[in-house]
Design a protein around this motif. Structure first.
Motif, mmCIF file in Angstrom:
data_model
loop_
_atom_site.group_PDB
_atom_site.id
_atom_site.type_symbol
_atom_site.label_atom_id
_atom_site.label_comp_id
_atom_site.label_asym_id
_atom_site.label_seq_id
_atom_site.Cartn_x
_atom_site.Cartn_y
_atom_site.Cartn_z
ATOM 1 N N PRO A 540 0.814 -1.213 0.000
ATOM 2 C CA PRO A 540 0.000 0.000 0.000
ATOM 3 C C PRO A 540 0.849 1.265 0.000
ATOM 4 N N VAL A 541 0.297 2.339 -0.565
ATOM 5 C CA VAL A 541 0.956 3.645 -0.482
ATOM 6 C C VAL A 541 -0.003 4.635 0.187
ATOM 7 N N ASP A 542 0.575 5.566 0.916
ATOM 8 C CA ASP A 542 -0.235 6.606 1.550
ATOM 9 C C ASP A 542 -0.573 7.655 0.499
ATOM 10 N N ILE A 543 -1.818 7.647 0.058
ATOM 11 C CA ILE A 543 -2.233 8.609 -0.959
ATOM 12 C C ILE A 543 -3.298 9.544 -0.384
ATOM 13 N N THR A 544 -3.121 9.871 0.896
ATOM 14 C CA THR A 544 -4.067 10.766 1.558
ATOM 15 C C THR A 544 -4.304 12.040 0.753
ATOM 16 N N SER A 545 -3.229 12.586 0.183
ATOM 17 C CA SER A 545 -3.415 13.876 -0.491
ATOM 18 C C SER A 545 -4.325 13.730 -1.716
ATOM 19 N N ALA A 546 -4.174 12.648 -2.465
ATOM 20 C CA ALA A 546 -5.062 12.426 -3.617
ATOM 21 C C ALA A 546 -6.472 12.083 -3.157
ATOM 22 N N LYS A 547 -6.558 11.347 -2.058
ATOM 23 C CA LYS A 547 -7.861 10.957 -1.526
ATOM 24 C C LYS A 547 -8.709 12.190 -1.205
ATOM 25 N N PHE A 548 -8.066 13.227 -0.671
ATOM 26 C CA PHE A 548 -8.820 14.420 -0.269
ATOM 27 C C PHE A 548 -8.720 15.572 -1.266
ATOM 28 N N ASP A 549 -8.086 15.336 -2.397
ATOM 29 C CA ASP A 549 -7.940 16.380 -3.413
ATOM 30 C C ASP A 549 -9.187 16.374 -4.309
ATOM 31 N N ASP A 550 -9.935 17.489 -4.307
ATOM 32 C CA ASP A 550 -11.158 17.580 -5.123
ATOM 33 C C ASP A 550 -10.873 17.427 -6.608
#
Ligand code: NAG
Ligand code: NAG
Ligand code: NAG
Length: 778
Positions: A540-550
């Motif tokens: 897995p990769v931490d893609i928090t920024s893409a997850k919350f990017d509109d």
């Protein structure tokens, strides 16, 4: 122009049908007991005798030197008995591979079907699919053998170590972090490869091919911050061994009836796995009734002396592994030192004979001592079964069924099939076979890249975004932004490859490498519409920024999708397939790396801030949960029936333990008679309704948790997967799904002593957002 759909179909048919042509001379496959030689008169050639007797006869004819020479993976021929050489080491993790020494693609057969890397296949949560794949691999392997291109039929797969830590470079080879999933994957794989039925039990002694459950045990660290698997001493509690590390192996052996085991490099609580009598002999052979052969991992015998210092001399290391129950070494340490071990009286002949008995039994079970194999049950499997239309269709299905939709804001996906212009941007956008196939791959029949897959649907432009692949230290962000501005839709293909996660290399960073995140942000800001991010990676990769990017409208995870991954992804993106895969692993935030990878404890330790591991025990924040995955439709669940709402277990004595001044009553599973466990079966029937307007294949995951997780400090799981099934549900349709559960197996937890217990109290079965209670008294 409404070209894309039918055009795509033609393209795909082309790829499925464009099979290699078979010519070239055929070579004779190696076998013993040819009717044209003397050997048929030996008892070991007599197919009417039991296999044990045949193997005994063969071993009794060997000289000491001949015996010692057979104890390594490259076993030489014994010409005076008409016995050809044999190679124990072949690989078939997700397709017949030439990564070992036993398979060559240099004759009639030049390639074999490359299925997706295991972690993606696992995401289908479909054991029947897993079985179909390994059955196909087994048949293709036989075809390679029959064509004279194999010198062995023993394959060192499946890898059923639980994916304990997201950094593990080989997590991609496994079925994820859950022990039940790895157990079911292992069983399905072994049954398929060896030629058993899906339900098991049909296999007599004959093996289509031999599977090997590896790496036994508690092996899931390769090379982390300078510490490698060769020296690592895994400190494992009895509790974690009992309900996490061992169950996949127990199932692989007891239910799968695997004919091979590989002991791992690492030590467990000070003892090297290959030198552990308790593990190899007491547990595997005596308790689990294992009757196959045990190989070392490659070089795992030498390290016992040379790196671990566990054995004082080379001869001691060799004595240790045979005493423990190992039968064959991958390597040549035995070649060099076994004779002196015998002369020093450290290695008894009886143990050598036991090993040889196990080894020749496997070769006989494979049919290699029955004369010309073309006459045998598997002898007629021909080259036309390799890379066949059916095999490739299965590889495509596996990729499609595994792909996980992680985000789909305002139903951005699927993209319209109205011939839009598309930009495929990113370091994996034109990924080569090296990326698509993960590791332990063979030679694909006909790999389709993502670009080729997309070109069947849309006018597609490509930009790599990074100059140096997924490492992405050097990015061409401005150029990529310019490309993005000009098209209708942007699909960013990001993630990892084997330079980031591989054998002998665990990750030290859980985010997207280098400038990948920056590339996503910049391109997303410039694009006409929200972009789609496709992630190719095993761990897995931490893609928090893409997850919350509109500006990121969709995210898909596609593992390493195998040779038809390009077609599968295009079909998902353009809506010719409704994604249904679910994550087989927890996606952790970046700062999980502050947890030492060497800490093997599954359970959280709140006192020291240790967060625990996997969805069963981890208490910290998550990027995505185990079992998470969307689709283009919505499914709802309804309980149709639950056989018990209370369950009283009145057999055997009740034990008591005190926890936080509360007394908990429990039963020990080992004290309950087998038939008690059988008569207490619970059955659950669920209705699964597809509320959308697209058909889909939907995995139903059934978890159980304790109503009051009062025992969590003592290590009871937050929840536990107890069953899963994948069902096809048409739009608007309701399909019934049934589960049968045994309290002994599915309501039990491991206590600190490593015994399985059933505690009194309330339990909840969980499916999606539904919970169904049951009260257990003891
Ligand atoms: C294929 O490779 C093997 C191993 O290198 C070799 O022994 C064999 O002769 C080769 N066969 C052909 C047809 O080239
Ligand atoms: C994509 O990769 C393939 C195979 O690696 C290569 O032949 C092709 O030129 C690449 N396409 C582009 C547009 O770079
Ligand atoms: C135990 O329970 C079973 C079924 O629940 C019942 O038939 C049996 O009589 C019970 N035995 C005792 C000793 O209570």
């Amino acid at each position: 122009m409404a070209l894309p759909h039918s055009f795509a179909t033609i393209i795909i048919s082309f790829f499925l049908l464009n099979l290699h042509h078979h010519h070239a001379e055929s070579t004779r496959p190696p076998y013993s007991c040819d009717s044209s030689s003397n050997s048929p008169y030996y008892s070991f050639c007599n197919t009417k005798l039991p296999i044990t007797k045949r193997a005994q006869d063969l071993v009794s004819r060997l000289t000491l030197d001949e015996k010692l020479a057979q104890l390594v993976n490259t076993a030489p021929a014994i010409p005076r008995l008409g016995i050809p050489s044999y190679q124990w080491w072949s690989e078939a993790l997700h397709g017949v591979a030439d990564a070992g020494f036993g398979i060559r693609f240099n004759g009639t057969i030049k390639s074999a079907t490359s299925f997706p890397q295991v972690i993606l296949t696992a995401a289908s949560f479909d054991p029947n699919l897993w079985y179909q794949i390994s059955k196909t691999i087994g048949r293709e392997a036989r075809a390679v053998y029959n064509a004279g291109q194999a010198t062995g039929m023993t394959f060192w797969a499946p890898n059923i170590n639980v994916f304990r830590d997201p950094r593990w470079g080989r997590g991609q080879e496994t079925a994820g972090e859950d022990p039940l999933m790895n157990a079911k994957y292992g069983v399905a794989y072994v049954r398929g490869l060896q030629g058993d039925s899906f339900e098991g039990g049909k296999l007599a002694e004959r093996l289509q091919a031999s599977a090997c459950c590896k790496h036994f045990t508690a092996y899931d660290l390769d090379q982390w911050k300078g510490l490698d698997r060769f020296v690592f001493d895994a400190r494992v509690t009895s509790q974690d061994l009992a309900d996490t590390y061992q169950p996949p192996f127990q199932s692989c052996i007891e239910q799968g009836r695997a004919s091979g085991i590989m002991c791992a490099y690492n030590r467990v609580n000070g003892v090297p796995n290959c030198a552990d009598f308790n593990l190899l002999t007491k547990t595997a052979r005596q308790q689990w009734k294992f009757d196959g052969y045990i190989t070392s991992d490659c070089g795992a015998v030498s390290i016992i002396h040379e790196k671990q210092g566990y054995a004082k001399t080379a001869e001691d290391a060799i004595a240790d592994v045979f005493r423990a129950g190992m039968d064959v070494e991958c390597g040549d340490y035995i070649t060099k030192h076994a004779k002196s071990a015998v002369f020093q009286k450290k290695l008894p002949i009886s143990q050598i004979d036991r090993a040889l008995q196990n080894l020749f039994s496997i070769r006989i079970r494979l049919g290699l001592f029955d004369g010309n194999p073309t006459k045998l049950p598997f002898g007629t499997i021909g080259p036309n079964e390799v890379c066949s239309k059916q095999s490739l269709q299965l590889a495509l299905e596996a990729a499609r069924d595994g792909i996980v939709l992680l985000k789909n804001t305002n139903s951005l996906l699927p993209l319209p099939k109205t011939n839009p212009t598309i930009a495929l941007i990113g370091p994996n956008a034109n990924a080569s076979s090296k990326v698509f196939l993960g590791n332990y791959y063979g030679r694909p029949c006909n790999l389709v890249t993502l670009l080729q897959g997309f070109e069947g649907y849309a006018k597609t432009v490509y930009h790599p975004g990074c100059d140096d692949g997924p490492q992405c230290a050097y990015a061409q962000i401005e150029e990529a932004v310019e490309v993005a501005k000009k098209v209708d839709y942007v699909v960013l293909v990001m993630g990892l490859d084997q330079s980031q996660e591989r054998e002998s290399h665990d990750r030290e960073y859980l985010g997207l490498p280098g400038k990948q995140e920056e590339l996503i942000k910049s391109v997303a800001r410039a694009a006409k519409r929200p972009v789609v991010v496709v992630l190719l990676c095993g761990g897995p990769v931490d893609i928090t920024s893409a997850k919350f990017d509109d500006k990121v409208g969709g995210i898909l995870w596609a593992g390493y999708p195998g040779e038809l991954g390009g077609v599968a992804l295009a079909q998902v993106v353009f809506g010719d397939h409704n994604p249904g895969g679910k994550l087989p692993i927890t996606w952790y935030p970046k700062d999980f790396i502050k947890v030492p990878m060497t800490d093997m404890r599954m359970r959280a330790d709140p006192a020291s801030g240790y967060p625990g591991r996997t969805y069963r025990f981890y208490t910290g924040p998550k990027v995505y949960e185990f079992g998470y995955g969307l689709s283009y439709t919505k499914y709802s669940y309804k309980l149709l029936s639950l056989s018990h709402s209370t369950l009283h277990i009145n057999q055997s004595s009740t034990h008591l333990m005190t926890q936080n001044s509360e007394t908990i009553r429990y039963k020990l599973v080992s004290e309950l008679a087998e038939e008690t466990c059988q008569t207490m079966l619970l059955s659950i029937a669920l209705g699964v309704t597809n509320r959308g307007n697209l058909a889909g294949k939907h995995p139903v995951l059934l978890f159980v948790r304790q109503g009051k997780v009062r025992n969590i400090n003592n290590g009871n799981p937050v929840k536990q997967l107890v069953g899963f099934q994948s069902v096809k549900v048409n739009a608007g349709e309701t399909v019934q799904v049934g589960f049968e559960l045994s309290p002994c197996e599915h309501l039990s937890v491991a206590n600190e002593a490593g015994s399985m217990v059933i505690e009194e109290g309330s339990y909840l079965f969980i499916v999606g957002d539904q919970e169904y209670p049951i009260e257990v008294t003891v």
